[in-house]
Every structure is written in structure tokens, then in C-alpha cells.
Scaffold this motif. Sequence first.
Motif, PDB file in Angstrom:
ATOM      1  N   TRP A 149       6.735  -3.944 -18.572  1.00 51.21           N
ATOM      2  CA  TRP A 149       7.325  -3.668 -17.259  1.00 51.21           C
ATOM      3  C   TRP A 149       6.282  -3.693 -16.150  1.00 51.21           C
ATOM      4  CZ3 TRP A 149       6.063   0.580 -14.255  1.00 51.21           C
ATOM      5  CH2 TRP A 149       5.388   1.626 -14.900  1.00 51.21           C
ATOM      6  N   VAL A 150       5.023  -3.337 -16.462  1.00 50.43           N
ATOM      7  CA  VAL A 150       3.956  -3.412 -15.459  1.00 50.43           C
ATOM      8  C   VAL A 150       3.508  -4.864 -15.293  1.00 50.43           C
ATOM      9  CG1 VAL A 150       1.607  -2.690 -14.859  1.00 50.43           C
ATOM     10  CG2 VAL A 150       3.198  -1.048 -15.881  1.00 50.43           C
ATOM     11  N   ARG A 151       3.408  -5.587 -16.400  1.00 51.24           N
ATOM     12  CA  ARG A 151       3.011  -7.000 -16.328  1.00 51.24           C
ATOM     13  C   ARG A 151       3.988  -7.811 -15.487  1.00 51.24           C
ATOM     14  NH1 ARG A 151       2.339  -6.365 -22.096  1.00 51.24           N
ATOM     15  NH2 ARG A 151       4.151  -7.707 -22.370  1.00 51.24           N
ATOM     16  N   ALA A 152       5.249  -7.386 -15.432  1.00 50.64           N
ATOM     17  CA  ALA A 152       6.272  -8.113 -14.678  1.00 50.64           C
ATOM     18  C   ALA A 152       6.186  -7.885 -13.171  1.00 50.64           C
ATOM     19  CB  ALA A 152       7.661  -7.705 -15.178  1.00 50.64           C
ATOM     20  N   VAL A 153       5.409  -6.897 -12.747  1.00 49.68           N
ATOM     21  CA  VAL A 153       5.292  -6.603 -11.317  1.00 49.68           C
ATOM     22  C   VAL A 153       4.326  -7.610 -10.691  1.00 49.68           C
ATOM     23  CG1 VAL A 153       4.588  -4.873  -9.617  1.00 49.68           C
ATOM     24  CG2 VAL A 153       5.750  -4.154 -11.721  1.00 49.68           C
ATOM     25  N   PRO A 154       4.754  -8.286  -9.632  1.00 50.71           N
ATOM     26  CA  PRO A 154       3.859  -9.283  -9.011  1.00 50.71           C
ATOM     27  C   PRO A 154       2.693  -8.619  -8.284  1.00 50.71           C
ATOM     28  CG  PRO A 154       5.894  -9.061  -7.744  1.00 50.71           C
ATOM     29  CD  PRO A 154       6.050  -8.209  -8.976  1.00 50.71           C
ATOM     30  N   LYS A 155       1.637  -9.404  -8.107  1.00 51.65           N
ATOM     31  CA  LYS A 155       0.496  -8.925  -7.322  1.00 51.65           C
ATOM     32  C   LYS A 155       0.973  -8.589  -5.918  1.00 51.65           C
ATOM     33  CE  LYS A 155      -3.661 -10.463  -7.404  1.00 51.65           C
ATOM     34  NZ  LYS A 155      -4.409  -9.248  -7.589  1.00 51.65           N
ATOM     35  N   LEU A 156       0.274  -7.658  -5.289  1.00 51.96           N
ATOM     36  CA  LEU A 156       0.638  -7.238  -3.941  1.00 51.96           C
ATOM     37  C   LEU A 156       0.260  -8.310  -2.928  1.00 51.96           C
ATOM     38  CD1 LEU A 156      -0.696  -3.571  -4.151  1.00 51.96           C
ATOM     39  CD2 LEU A 156       1.687  -4.313  -4.337  1.00 51.96           C
ATOM     40  N   SER A 157       1.170  -8.596  -2.028  1.00 53.38           N
ATOM     41  CA  SER A 157       0.894  -9.558  -0.958  1.00 53.38           C
ATOM     42  C   SER A 157       0.077  -8.863   0.131  1.00 53.38           C
ATOM     43  CB  SER A 157       2.209 -10.055  -0.357  1.00 53.38           C
ATOM     44  OG  SER A 157       2.869  -8.977   0.319  1.00 53.38           O
ATOM     45  N   GLY A 158      -0.473  -9.641   1.027  1.00 58.62           N
ATOM     46  CA  GLY A 158      -1.207  -9.071   2.157  1.00 58.62           C
ATOM     47  C   GLY A 158      -0.329  -8.155   2.990  1.00 58.62           C
ATOM     48  N   ASP A 159       0.935  -8.550   3.188  1.00 60.34           N
ATOM     49  CA  ASP A 159       1.860  -7.715   3.953  1.00 60.34           C
ATOM     50  C   ASP A 159       2.130  -6.387   3.234  1.00 60.34           C
ATOM     51  OD1 ASP A 159       2.105  -9.560   5.990  1.00 60.34           O
ATOM     52  OD2 ASP A 159       4.022 -10.370   5.259  1.00 60.34           O
ATOM     53  N   LYS A 160       2.297  -6.445   1.916  1.00 60.50           N
ATOM     54  CA  LYS A 160       2.558  -5.223   1.147  1.00 60.50           C
ATOM     55  C   LYS A 160       1.341  -4.294   1.197  1.00 60.50           C
ATOM     56  CE  LYS A 160       4.941  -2.624  -1.635  1.00 60.50           C
ATOM     57  NZ  LYS A 160       6.161  -1.939  -1.220  1.00 60.50           N
ATOM     58  N   ILE A 161       0.156  -4.852   1.104  1.00 59.00           N
ATOM     59  CA  ILE A 161      -1.072  -4.044   1.193  1.00 59.00           C
ATOM     60  C   ILE A 161      -1.175  -3.405   2.579  1.00 59.00           C
ATOM     61  CG2 ILE A 161      -3.600  -4.155   1.218  1.00 59.00           C
ATOM     62  CD1 ILE A 161      -3.342  -6.281  -1.037  1.00 59.00           C
ATOM     63  N   ALA A 162      -0.838  -4.149   3.608  1.00 60.24           N
ATOM     64  CA  ALA A 162      -0.862  -3.593   4.971  1.00 60.24           C
ATOM     65  C   ALA A 162       0.135  -2.441   5.093  1.00 60.24           C
ATOM     66  CB  ALA A 162      -0.563  -4.683   5.991  1.00 60.24           C
ATOM     67  N   GLN A 163       1.309  -2.575   4.463  1.00 59.36           N
ATOM     68  CA  GLN A 163       2.309  -1.495   4.478  1.00 59.36           C
ATOM     69  C   GLN A 163       1.773  -0.258   3.760  1.00 59.36           C
ATOM     70  OE1 GLN A 163       5.902  -3.024   2.739  1.00 59.36           O
ATOM     71  NE2 GLN A 163       6.224  -4.516   4.377  1.00 59.36           N
ATOM     72  N   LEU A 164       1.120  -0.470   2.611  1.00 57.91           N
ATOM     73  CA  LEU A 164       0.548   0.654   1.867  1.00 57.91           C
ATOM     74  C   LEU A 164      -0.543   1.341   2.682  1.00 57.91           C
ATOM     75  CD1 LEU A 164       0.334  -0.803  -1.745  1.00 57.91           C
ATOM     76  CD2 LEU A 164       1.838   1.035  -0.938  1.00 57.91           C
ATOM     77  N   ASP A 165      -1.385   0.547   3.342  1.00 59.20           N
ATOM     78  CA  ASP A 165      -2.439   1.127   4.185  1.00 59.20           C
ATOM     79  C   ASP A 165      -1.827   1.952   5.313  1.00 59.20           C
ATOM     80  OD1 ASP A 165      -4.597   0.122   2.738  1.00 59.20           O
ATOM     81  OD2 ASP A 165      -4.784  -1.678   3.991  1.00 59.20           O
ATOM     82  N   SER A 166      -0.778   1.438   5.933  1.00 58.32           N
ATOM     83  CA  SER A 166      -0.112   2.156   7.023  1.00 58.32           C
ATOM     84  C   SER A 166       0.504   3.460   6.521  1.00 58.32           C
ATOM     85  CB  SER A 166       0.968   1.263   7.645  1.00 58.32           C
ATOM     86  OG  SER A 166       1.661   1.961   8.648  1.00 58.32           O
ATOM     87  N   LEU A 167       1.160   3.400   5.377  1.00 60.17           N
ATOM     88  CA  LEU A 167       1.750   4.603   4.786  1.00 60.17           C
ATOM     89  C   LEU A 167       0.672   5.637   4.483  1.00 60.17           C
ATOM     90  CD1 LEU A 167       4.074   6.206   3.412  1.00 60.17           C
ATOM     91  CD2 LEU A 167       3.541   4.921   1.331  1.00 60.17           C
ATOM     92  N   TYR A 168      -0.422   5.216   3.867  1.00 55.84           N
ATOM     93  CA  TYR A 168      -1.520   6.119   3.521  1.00 55.84           C
ATOM     94  C   TYR A 168      -2.106   6.769   4.776  1.00 55.84           C
ATOM     95  CZ  TYR A 168      -5.732   7.675   1.042  1.00 55.84           C
ATOM     96  OH  TYR A 168      -6.736   8.428   0.493  1.00 55.84           O
ATOM     97  N   ARG A 169      -2.278   5.969   5.811  1.00 55.81           N
ATOM     98  CA  ARG A 169      -2.823   6.461   7.079  1.00 55.81           C
ATOM     99  C   ARG A 169      -1.888   7.517   7.681  1.00 55.81           C
ATOM    100  NH1 ARG A 169      -4.462   2.031   8.421  1.00 55.81           N
ATOM    101  NH2 ARG A 169      -2.535   1.119   9.167  1.00 55.81           N
ATOM    102  N   ARG A 170      -0.577   7.241   7.702  1.00 51.00           N
ATOM    103  CA  ARG A 170       0.384   8.206   8.244  1.00 51.00           C
ATOM    104  C   ARG A 170       0.403   9.489   7.413  1.00 51.00           C
ATOM    105  NH1 ARG A 170       3.573   3.662   8.232  1.00 51.00           N
ATOM    106  NH2 ARG A 170       5.013   4.622   6.746  1.00 51.00           N
ATOM    107  N   GLN A 171       0.282   9.355   6.100  1.00 52.49           N
ATOM    108  CA  GLN A 171       0.241  10.554   5.247  1.00 52.49           C
ATOM    109  C   GLN A 171      -0.978  11.401   5.585  1.00 52.49           C
ATOM    110  OE1 GLN A 171       0.515   8.417   1.467  1.00 52.49           O
ATOM    111  NE2 GLN A 171       2.461   9.435   1.059  1.00 52.49           N
ATOM    112  N   ALA A 172      -2.125  10.759   5.752  1.00 48.03           N
ATOM    113  CA  ALA A 172      -3.343  11.501   6.117  1.00 48.03           C
ATOM    114  C   ALA A 172      -3.170  12.182   7.464  1.00 48.03           C
ATOM    115  CB  ALA A 172      -4.552  10.550   6.141  1.00 48.03           C
ATOM    116  N   GLU A 173      -2.554  11.495   8.407  1.00 49.57           N
ATOM    117  CA  GLU A 173      -2.314  12.092   9.723  1.00 49.57           C
ATOM    118  C   GLU A 173      -1.346  13.272   9.630  1.00 49.57           C
ATOM    119  OE1 GLU A 173      -3.166   7.960  12.207  1.00 49.57           O
ATOM    120  OE2 GLU A 173      -1.086   8.553  11.790  1.00 49.57           O
ATOM    121  N   MET A 174      -0.338  13.163   8.762  1.00 50.98           N
ATOM    122  CA  MET A 174       0.594  14.278   8.559  1.00 50.98           C
ATOM    123  C   MET A 174      -0.133  15.520   8.043  1.00 50.98           C
ATOM    124  SD  MET A 174       3.876  12.468   6.751  1.00 50.98           S
ATOM    125  CE  MET A 174       4.791  13.987   6.523  1.00 50.98           C
TER     126      MET A 174
END
Length: 184
Positions: free
Chosen positions: A48-73
Motif C-alpha cells: 500500500w505504501v509502494r502504490a503511493v506516487p512520489k510527491l509532486s512539487g505542488d504537493k510538497i509546496a502544500q505540505l510546506d505551507s501546512l507545516y508553516r501554518r501549524q508552526a504559526e498556530m
Amino acid sequence: TPFFLFLTPTAPHFPTIPAPRHVDRFAGLGVPRSPAFNEADTSDKPRWVRAVPKLSGDKIAQLDSLYRRQAEMLLAVDEMIGALVETLVSTGELNNTYFVFTSDHGLHSGEHQLSKMKLTPYAVTSQVPLIIRGPGVPEGAVRDELVLNTDIAPTLAGLAGAPVPEFVDGRTLEPLWEQEAPAW
């Protein structure tokens, strides 16, 4: 008079909306890039993990934004704790008070290409911080023993001098505060 205060701020859970005064305080912050982040080779992982595609640049940017907002919270949580400590200092209760900081679970932030998942058998989701501060707790001590969230209730009961019913799971963590703690 003894008191018990159970504070459970929702930060940094969803929705990730920092206080306006904290927006953009961590510009440029992104999720940690451990060796497991967007892992190139997952052939040693379950299907099930092998079936997950690599993260795209857009997905990584979303994760970075989420992480940043969590830190700000979490800055608002820091302020809340600071105000609580100031109150305890002003009332003379700080040195007679225990603080227990923990979480309910971790969250994937791109490890093994997984994101926003919490129910996996990986350390990032199952290992959570547990910090205890108070009388008799050695300052700065770090322990490696495996403990569970179910140990918190017996610990608090012991600190309050209350009996722990036999049906309660977990055990007090107080022995771990000793320099040479017993076998755990």
C-alpha cells in the motif's frame, strides 16, 4: 487549595488557521526533509505504501505551507503557556505545579510519500513528545523508556495522592524521575 487544569488547545490540528498576529512569522519554513521524505525507493515498504506516487512539487509546496501554518498556530499556544506560567509565578504556585505536555498522535508530512495520515506503523505517527515539568522532575533529563499515554492518568493520580483502581491501564511515570530508574 489543590487544583487541576486540563488544557487541550486544538493547535496545530486542522483547520490550520494561525492567529492574525502570527501569520507569516515563519516565512520559508518547510517540513523537515529526513531521508524518508518523498523517499525515492519504497521497495522495502508494504504494497500500500509502494502504490503511493512520489510527491509532486505542488504537493510538497502544500505540505510546506501546512507545516508553516501549524508552526504559526503554536505561537498562540506558547503565549497561552507563558500567561499561565506568569499567573503561577504571581500566585506563588509555580514550584508546586506539574505540567504535562503531550499529543495524541503524529502526522505524516511527506515521509514515504505519505501526507496528512496518522494511523500508520511508522515512528512519525506513533512517537509523540511527552514533557513533564514539576517538583522532583529532573530539569533537562531525557529518558529512552517506552511509555504510553495510558501512563498519564496513573501518574497524575499518584502525584495527587489518589489511589489508582486496578482496572486502569498504565502505571505511574514517577520512578523514571530518579537518576537510576528501576527496570522499566
